[in-house]
Each structure stands twice: as structure tokens, then as C-alpha cells.
Write an enzyme that holds these catalytic residues in place. Structure first.
Site, PDB file in Angstrom:
ATOM      1  N   SER A 201     123.224  49.718  23.211  1.00 11.43           N
ATOM      2  CA  SER A 201     122.978  48.478  23.541  1.00 11.43           C
ATOM      3  C   SER A 201     122.929  47.400  22.156  1.00 11.43           C
ATOM      4  O   SER A 201     123.382  46.245  21.811  1.00 11.43           O
ATOM      5  CB  SER A 201     121.986  48.132  24.050  1.00 11.43           C
ATOM      6  OG  SER A 201     120.201  49.001  23.342  1.00 11.43           O
ATOM      7  N   HIS A 254     118.342  45.621  19.284  1.00 16.90           N
ATOM      8  CA  HIS A 254     119.734  43.917  19.931  1.00 16.90           C
ATOM      9  C   HIS A 254     120.123  43.557  18.915  1.00 16.90           C
ATOM     10  O   HIS A 254     120.751  42.563  18.332  1.00 16.90           O
ATOM     11  CB  HIS A 254     118.685  43.857  21.050  1.00 16.90           C
ATOM     12  CG  HIS A 254     119.122  43.986  22.077  1.00 16.90           C
ATOM     13  ND1 HIS A 254     117.720  44.077  23.569  1.00 16.90           N
ATOM     14  CD2 HIS A 254     119.569  45.467  22.186  1.00 16.90           C
ATOM     15  CE1 HIS A 254     118.138  44.847  24.157  1.00 16.90           C
ATOM     16  NE2 HIS A 254     118.752  46.067  23.428  1.00 16.90           N
TER      17      HIS A 254
END
Length: 276
Positions: A201, A254
Site C-alpha cells: 500500500s 500510506h
């Protein structure tokens, strides 16, 4: 003649050409591997590029469909090949995109067979000072996923964004984005949660930031991400930060990944402008 841009989808190319025709600018489409849009009158290049940037920002705007109706080209007359599912996957993904997807799947299967802990002992961010020279660990944490939903979500975005970058900007660019974002997002995440984390991610968020900003600042790059999707990415970060869904998220990765992607896109688009 001057090539303005290329589109993977011929219908999208036709929509832009039709709209520019209503503005008094004549463009032509040449079909090669993609739909290349050409301008005969190079004195109108700046105007066309400005309109292209607006078009890429919202290609679904009703004015573009209205232009196609006005020009009578809602059916472009082009014949499109029909691809089976896996052929469509191959059409968008280059070799680096595929290698990463296969590696993630192999590691995921190994984790199901051997257990998460066993695989993490080999691939996780260095969890002991004696491991700091096992350099692969600074990158291989991105290969590990802890649920089917986790890997499916990340690989879908990787294929969509990474494939676009590789097809338009080359395998080297995708490799650089992947390595830098994996390294820096992993570093930030281990500061938040320690070394026991994994997932692609951080790289995916880097690609989101890169594709969006590069498309905004350099439409000729041929890549873009709709603003609604980047807004979704930001909402997802906020939701993860405040634990709104009760899910364990690598929030540090992230945020760091997104920042890396935006920074790289800013530099690359600046360099692209200097070359013009």
C-alpha cells in the site's frame, strides 16, 4: 504536424478530437499501438494542451459527449478488438508490473502454507541490529499481505496505476518509484509500529500521488488519475488515522508513500517543462 498525446482508448481520443472540432481546432487520430492525436496547425499547440489538461481532469463532462453528438461521431466507426479477461490484463501490464504481482502472490501463498511469522522472519523490515545489512528487507516488506482482501485491493491498484506508468513512461520509471517508495514508506511505518508490518500500500499510494500530480502538471505524459480517486485516497488515509473502520492500517506507510509520489511527480513534471 505535432503529436499532442496518445490514448489507450480510441473512444476517449475521439471524444477529445470531436470537442476540439467544435472549438475550431482540427485534430486527427492515427492508430498504432494506441490512438495518437495529431495537430496540423502547430500555432494552436498551447491552446490544445490547455484544453487537453481540462479534458483529462474530467473526461466524463457532458460537454464532451455533446460535442460528439454535434459532430455525429458518437459511434467513431473504429473497430475494437475484444479481449478475454487475462488478455486485457496483459494489455495494460508490462513486465515489471507482472513480476511484482507474481511475487506478491507467491509470498502470499507461502504465508498461507508456512505461516505469517515464518515468512516475516525472512522478509520483514530489520527487526534486530544484526539484520541491518540484509538489504532486501528494506523492500521485501512490500511483498507480504495478511488477508485475501489485502492483497486483492493492493494488486488491483498496482495493476491499474503501475501498469499505466510502465506503459507510458517505461519500466525504469516504475522501478524507481517502487524502490524509493517502498524504502521510505517502510522506514516511516517502522517508526510508527515497529518492524512487523507488510503490504504494497505504501507503493500504491506513491503511484496514486505520482499519477495524479504528473497528469495535472504534465498532460503530455499520457497518465492521469481522476480527482475523485485522489480524494478517495485522502479520505481513506483520514479514516485509517482515526481508526474509523476498526481495521489495522499502515497509516505511516500510506502518508509517506503519497508524499513520495507527489514529490517525484513534481520534480519529473518540472523537468518535462524545462525540456519543452
Amino acid at each position: 504536424m505535432l503529436m499532442i498525446t496518445s490514448f489507450a482508448n480510441p473512444r476517449v481520443a475521439q471524444a477529445f478530437v470531436d470537442y476540439m472540432a467544435t472549438q475550431g481546432v482540427i485534430l486527427t487520430i492515427q492508430q498504432h499501438n494506441q490512438s495518437d492525436v495529431w495537430l496540423a496547425d502547430e500555432s494552436q499547440a498551447e491552446r490544445v494542451r490547455a484544453e487537453l489538461a481540462r479534458f483529462l481532469g474530467n473526461p466524463a463532462d457532458p460537454r464532451y459527449l455533446a460535442a460528439s453528438w454535434q459532430s455525429g461521431h458518437t459511434d467513431s466507426g473504429l473497430h475494437y478488438r475484444r479481449y478475454p479477461f487475462f488478455a486485457a490484463l496483459r494489455e495494460r501490464a508490462g513486465p515489471v508490473t507482472w513480476v511484482m504481482m507474481i511475487a506478491c502472490v507467491v509470498v502470499f501463498i507461502a504465508m498461507q502454507i508456512l505461516g505469517d511469522q515464518e515468512v516475516m522472519l525472512w522478509l520483514a523490515w530489520p527487526f534486530d541490529p544484526t539484520l541491518k545489512f540484509e538489504f532486501w528487507r528494506y523492500f521485501t516488506h512490500a511483498l507480504m499481505h495478511f488477508s485475501l482482501m489485502h492483497i486483492l485491493f493492493n494488486l488491483l491498484w498496482w495493476w491499474y496505476l503501475g501498469g499505466a506508468v510502465e506503459k507510458r513512461l517505461g519500466s525504469g520509471k516504475l522501478i524507481v518509484i517502487t524502490l524509493i517508495s517502498a524504502l521510505l514508506s517502510g522506514y516511516v511505518q517502522q517508526k510508527f509500529s515497529g518492524p512487523w508490518f507488510g503490504g504494497l500500500s505504501g507503493v500504491v499510494y506513491a503511484l496514486m500521488g505520482y499519477v495524479w500530480l504528473r497528469g495535472e502538471r504534465d498532460p503530455q505524459s499520457g497518465i492521469y488519475l481522476q480527482r475523485g480517486l485522489i480524494i478517495f485516497a485522502l479520505i481513506w488515509i483520514v479514516a485509517g488515522w482515526f481508526d474509523l473502520f476498526g481495521m489495522s492500517m499502515a497509516n505511516g506507510a500510506h502518508i509517506a508513500g503519497l508524499a513520495v509520489g507527489l514529490a517525484m511527480a513534481f520534480v519529473d513534471s518540472l523537468n518535462a517543462r524545462k525540456r519543452k
